[in-house]
Design a protein around this motif. Structure first.
Motif, PDB file in Angstrom:
ATOM      1  N   ALA A  22       0.854  -1.195   0.000  1.00  0.00           N
ATOM      2  CA  ALA A  22       0.000   0.000   0.000  1.00  0.00           C
ATOM      3  C   ALA A  22       0.885   1.237   0.000  1.00  0.00           C
ATOM      4  O   ALA A  22       1.912   1.291   0.687  1.00  0.00           O
ATOM      5  N   HIS A  23       0.495   2.216  -0.800  1.00  0.00           N
ATOM      6  CA  HIS A  23       1.236   3.470  -0.910  1.00  0.00           C
ATOM      7  C   HIS A  23       0.248   4.627  -0.805  1.00  0.00           C
ATOM      8  O   HIS A  23      -0.865   4.551  -1.308  1.00  0.00           O
ATOM      9  N   SER A  24       0.705   5.692  -0.148  1.00  0.00           N
ATOM     10  CA  SER A  24      -0.137   6.898  -0.030  1.00  0.00           C
ATOM     11  C   SER A  24       0.327   7.920  -1.048  1.00  0.00           C
ATOM     12  O   SER A  24       1.516   8.248  -1.111  1.00  0.00           O
ATOM     13  N   GLU A  25      -0.608   8.394  -1.839  1.00  0.00           N
ATOM     14  CA  GLU A  25      -0.350   9.459  -2.801  1.00  0.00           C
ATOM     15  C   GLU A  25      -1.401  10.534  -2.587  1.00  0.00           C
ATOM     16  O   GLU A  25      -2.590  10.265  -2.746  1.00  0.00           O
ATOM     17  N   ALA A  26      -0.933  11.700  -2.232  1.00  0.00           N
ATOM     18  CA  ALA A  26      -1.839  12.804  -1.882  1.00  0.00           C
ATOM     19  C   ALA A  26      -2.759  12.327  -0.775  1.00  0.00           C
ATOM     20  O   ALA A  26      -2.294  11.931   0.281  1.00  0.00           O
ATOM     21  N   ALA A  27      -4.032  12.320  -1.001  1.00  0.00           N
ATOM     22  CA  ALA A  27      -4.974  11.874   0.035  1.00  0.00           C
ATOM     23  C   ALA A  27      -5.474  10.456  -0.214  1.00  0.00           C
ATOM     24  O   ALA A  27      -6.317   9.957   0.527  1.00  0.00           O
ATOM     25  N   ALA A  28      -4.963   9.799  -1.245  1.00  0.00           N
ATOM     26  CA  ALA A  28      -5.468   8.469  -1.610  1.00  0.00           C
ATOM     27  C   ALA A  28      -4.451   7.382  -1.248  1.00  0.00           C
ATOM     28  O   ALA A  28      -3.248   7.596  -1.257  1.00  0.00           O
ATOM     29  N   THR A  41       4.627 -18.502 -13.321  1.00  0.00           N
ATOM     30  CA  THR A  41       5.639 -19.366 -13.931  1.00  0.00           C
ATOM     31  C   THR A  41       4.968 -20.644 -14.412  1.00  0.00           C
ATOM     32  O   THR A  41       4.304 -21.326 -13.630  1.00  0.00           O
ATOM     33  N   ALA A  42       5.148 -20.954 -15.701  1.00  0.00           N
ATOM     34  CA  ALA A  42       4.610 -22.186 -16.286  1.00  0.00           C
ATOM     35  C   ALA A  42       5.781 -23.044 -16.739  1.00  0.00           C
ATOM     36  O   ALA A  42       6.704 -22.546 -17.387  1.00  0.00           O
ATOM     37  N   MET A  43       5.776 -24.318 -16.373  1.00  0.00           N
ATOM     38  CA  MET A  43       6.865 -25.215 -16.775  1.00  0.00           C
ATOM     39  C   MET A  43       6.341 -26.612 -17.062  1.00  0.00           C
ATOM     40  O   MET A  43       5.309 -27.018 -16.536  1.00  0.00           O
ATOM     41  N   GLN A  44       7.082 -27.295 -17.914  1.00  0.00           N
ATOM     42  CA  GLN A  44       6.757 -28.681 -18.246  1.00  0.00           C
ATOM     43  C   GLN A  44       8.047 -29.413 -18.562  1.00  0.00           C
ATOM     44  O   GLN A  44       8.955 -28.862 -19.178  1.00  0.00           O
ATOM     45  N   GLY A  45       8.125 -30.665 -18.137  1.00  0.00           N
ATOM     46  CA  GLY A  45       9.313 -31.466 -18.397  1.00  0.00           C
ATOM     47  C   GLY A  45      10.243 -31.485 -17.198  1.00  0.00           C
ATOM     48  O   GLY A  45       9.940 -30.968 -16.129  1.00  0.00           O
ATOM     49  N   THR A  46      11.408 -32.082 -17.406  1.00  0.00           N
ATOM     50  CA  THR A  46      12.417 -32.200 -16.364  1.00  0.00           C
ATOM     51  C   THR A  46      13.544 -31.223 -16.656  1.00  0.00           C
ATOM     52  O   THR A  46      14.040 -31.157 -17.784  1.00  0.00           O
ATOM     53  N   VAL A  47      13.959 -30.493 -15.627  1.00  0.00           N
ATOM     54  CA  VAL A  47      15.022 -29.506 -15.789  1.00  0.00           C
ATOM     55  C   VAL A  47      16.289 -30.190 -16.322  1.00  0.00           C
ATOM     56  O   VAL A  47      16.604 -31.309 -15.950  1.00  0.00           O
ATOM     57  N   ALA A  48      16.995 -29.492 -17.197  1.00  0.00           N
ATOM     58  CA  ALA A  48      18.263 -29.942 -17.795  1.00  0.00           C
ATOM     59  C   ALA A  48      18.088 -31.113 -18.755  1.00  0.00           C
ATOM     60  O   ALA A  48      19.012 -31.890 -18.972  1.00  0.00           O
ATOM     61  N   THR A  49      16.899 -31.260 -19.316  1.00  0.00           N
ATOM     62  CA  THR A  49      16.684 -32.254 -20.365  1.00  0.00           C
ATOM     63  C   THR A  49      16.202 -31.514 -21.606  1.00  0.00           C
ATOM     64  O   THR A  49      15.707 -30.389 -21.517  1.00  0.00           O
ATOM     65  N   PRO A  50      16.341 -32.110 -22.779  1.00  0.00           N
ATOM     66  CA  PRO A  50      15.961 -31.415 -24.016  1.00  0.00           C
ATOM     67  C   PRO A  50      14.472 -31.084 -24.125  1.00  0.00           C
ATOM     68  O   PRO A  50      14.097 -30.217 -24.886  1.00  0.00           O
ATOM     69  N   ASN A  51      13.621 -31.760 -23.351  1.00  0.00           N
ATOM     70  CA  ASN A  51      12.183 -31.499 -23.487  1.00  0.00           C
ATOM     71  C   ASN A  51      11.655 -30.533 -22.422  1.00  0.00           C
ATOM     72  O   ASN A  51      10.453 -30.407 -22.263  1.00  0.00           O
ATOM     73  N   TYR A  52      12.527 -29.866 -21.684  1.00  0.00           N
ATOM     74  CA  TYR A  52      12.097 -28.934 -20.634  1.00  0.00           C
ATOM     75  C   TYR A  52      11.790 -27.571 -21.233  1.00  0.00           C
ATOM     76  O   TYR A  52      12.547 -27.044 -22.042  1.00  0.00           O
ATOM     77  N   VAL A  53      10.657 -26.994 -20.816  1.00  0.00           N
ATOM     78  CA  VAL A  53      10.278 -25.660 -21.277  1.00  0.00           C
ATOM     79  C   VAL A  53       9.682 -24.901 -20.096  1.00  0.00           C
ATOM     80  O   VAL A  53       8.973 -25.477 -19.270  1.00  0.00           O
ATOM     81  N   GLU A  54      10.031 -23.614 -20.012  1.00  0.00           N
ATOM     82  CA  GLU A  54       9.536 -22.774 -18.923  1.00  0.00           C
ATOM     83  C   GLU A  54       9.372 -21.349 -19.424  1.00  0.00           C
ATOM     84  O   GLU A  54      10.203 -20.839 -20.173  1.00  0.00           O
ATOM     85  N   ARG A  55       8.292 -20.697 -18.985  1.00  0.00           N
ATOM     86  CA  ARG A  55       8.070 -19.287 -19.288  1.00  0.00           C
ATOM     87  C   ARG A  55       7.582 -18.619 -18.021  1.00  0.00           C
ATOM     88  O   ARG A  55       6.812 -19.200 -17.241  1.00  0.00           O
ATOM     89  N   GLN A  56       8.046 -17.388 -17.809  1.00  0.00           N
ATOM     90  CA  GLN A  56       7.633 -16.639 -16.631  1.00  0.00           C
ATOM     91  C   GLN A  56       7.215 -15.239 -17.061  1.00  0.00           C
ATOM     92  O   GLN A  56       7.871 -14.616 -17.902  1.00  0.00           O
ATOM     93  N   MET A  57       6.116 -14.775 -16.466  1.00  0.00           N
ATOM     94  CA  MET A  57       5.627 -13.426 -16.741  1.00  0.00           C
ATOM     95  C   MET A  57       5.437 -12.709 -15.413  1.00  0.00           C
ATOM     96  O   MET A  57       5.100 -13.333 -14.408  1.00  0.00           O
ATOM     97  N   ALA A  58       5.633 -11.399 -15.445  1.00  0.00           N
ATOM     98  CA  ALA A  58       5.399 -10.580 -14.261  1.00  0.00           C
ATOM     99  C   ALA A  58       4.593  -9.353 -14.667  1.00  0.00           C
ATOM    100  O   ALA A  58       4.822  -8.782 -15.743  1.00  0.00           O
ATOM    101  N   VAL A  59       3.648  -8.975 -13.816  1.00  0.00           N
ATOM    102  CA  VAL A  59       2.781  -7.838 -14.078  1.00  0.00           C
ATOM    103  C   VAL A  59       2.637  -7.042 -12.787  1.00  0.00           C
ATOM    104  O   VAL A  59       2.554  -7.608 -11.698  1.00  0.00           O
ATOM    105  N   THR A  60       2.590  -5.730 -12.930  1.00  0.00           N
ATOM    106  CA  THR A  60       2.314  -4.856 -11.783  1.00  0.00           C
ATOM    107  C   THR A  60       1.010  -4.130 -12.053  1.00  0.00           C
ATOM    108  O   THR A  60       0.821  -3.539 -13.104  1.00  0.00           O
ATOM    109  N   ILE A  61       0.101  -4.198 -11.069  1.00  0.00           N
ATOM    110  CA  ILE A  61      -1.214  -3.583 -11.196  1.00  0.00           C
ATOM    111  C   ILE A  61      -1.407  -2.624 -10.024  1.00  0.00           C
ATOM    112  O   ILE A  61      -1.101  -2.961  -8.870  1.00  0.00           O
ATOM    113  N   ALA A  62      -1.914  -1.457 -10.301  1.00  0.00           N
ATOM    114  CA  ALA A  62      -2.226  -0.487  -9.244  1.00  0.00           C
ATOM    115  C   ALA A  62      -3.740  -0.327  -9.150  1.00  0.00           C
ATOM    116  O   ALA A  62      -4.434  -0.239 -10.147  1.00  0.00           O
ATOM    117  N   LYS A  63      -4.237  -0.272  -7.917  1.00  0.00           N
ATOM    118  CA  LYS A  63      -5.681  -0.101  -7.713  1.00  0.00           C
ATOM    119  C   LYS A  63      -5.892   0.898  -6.579  1.00  0.00           C
ATOM    120  O   LYS A  63      -5.314   0.816  -5.551  1.00  0.00           O
TER     121      LYS A  63
END
Length: 143
Positions: free
Chosen positions: A105-111, A121-143
């Motif tokens: 939580a952050h205060s900005e002006a009076a709000a 993070t999505a992954m499939q397979g065994t790490v360090a093998t040719p069939n391993y795949v992983e993707r990671q996404m990050a998002v920042t949302i303010a409300k």
């Protein structure tokens, strides 16, 4: 003819080239076999590369689904859920998707503004093998 010697006719013994023909045939067989092996290896590599490309795209979509799920949960409840594994249907069912959320939580002006930092993070397979795949996404949302 002088000396009564035998005349040179320029015709060679046809049997003397048999060894050369055998060496040439073996060489050609080896070269053709090497080219065939190379073609099969190249084709296999291309198929594996295409399959990994498809798996990478699916991992991206699974990670994105995790982000969308986490954003919905955070915005609806105005709080972060603990790290949550997701079970996705269809072609994404083989992926392990883990969604993490941290809010501050952050205060900005009076709000007061709440910042949600989501990581999926999505992954499939065994790490360090040719069939391993992983993707990671990050998002920042303010409300």
């Amino acid at each position: 003819h002088k000396g009564g010697g035998r005349a040179e006719s320029g015709i060679r013994n046809p049997g003397s080239s048999k060894g050369f023909s055998l060496v040439s045939a073996i060489f050609l067989l080896v070269v053709i076999a090497a080219l065939g092996t190379f073609a099969v290896t190249l084709s296999t590599t291309q198929h594996q590369s295409a399959a990994l490309d498809v798996m990478g795209a699916r991992a991206y979509q699974a990670s994105r689904a995790g982000i969308e799920w986490g954003a919905y949960q955070a915005l609806q409840s105005s709080s972060c859920l603990p790290a949550t594994p997701l079970a996705l249907p269809g072609t994404l069912s083989g992926f392990n998707v883990n969604v993490q959320c941290v809010n501050t939580a952050h205060s900005e002006a009076a709000a007061t503004i709440t910042i949600y930092q989501l990581t999926s993070t999505a992954m499939q397979g065994t790490v360090a093998t040719p069939n391993y795949v992983e993707r990671q996404m990050a998002v920042t949302i303010a409300k």
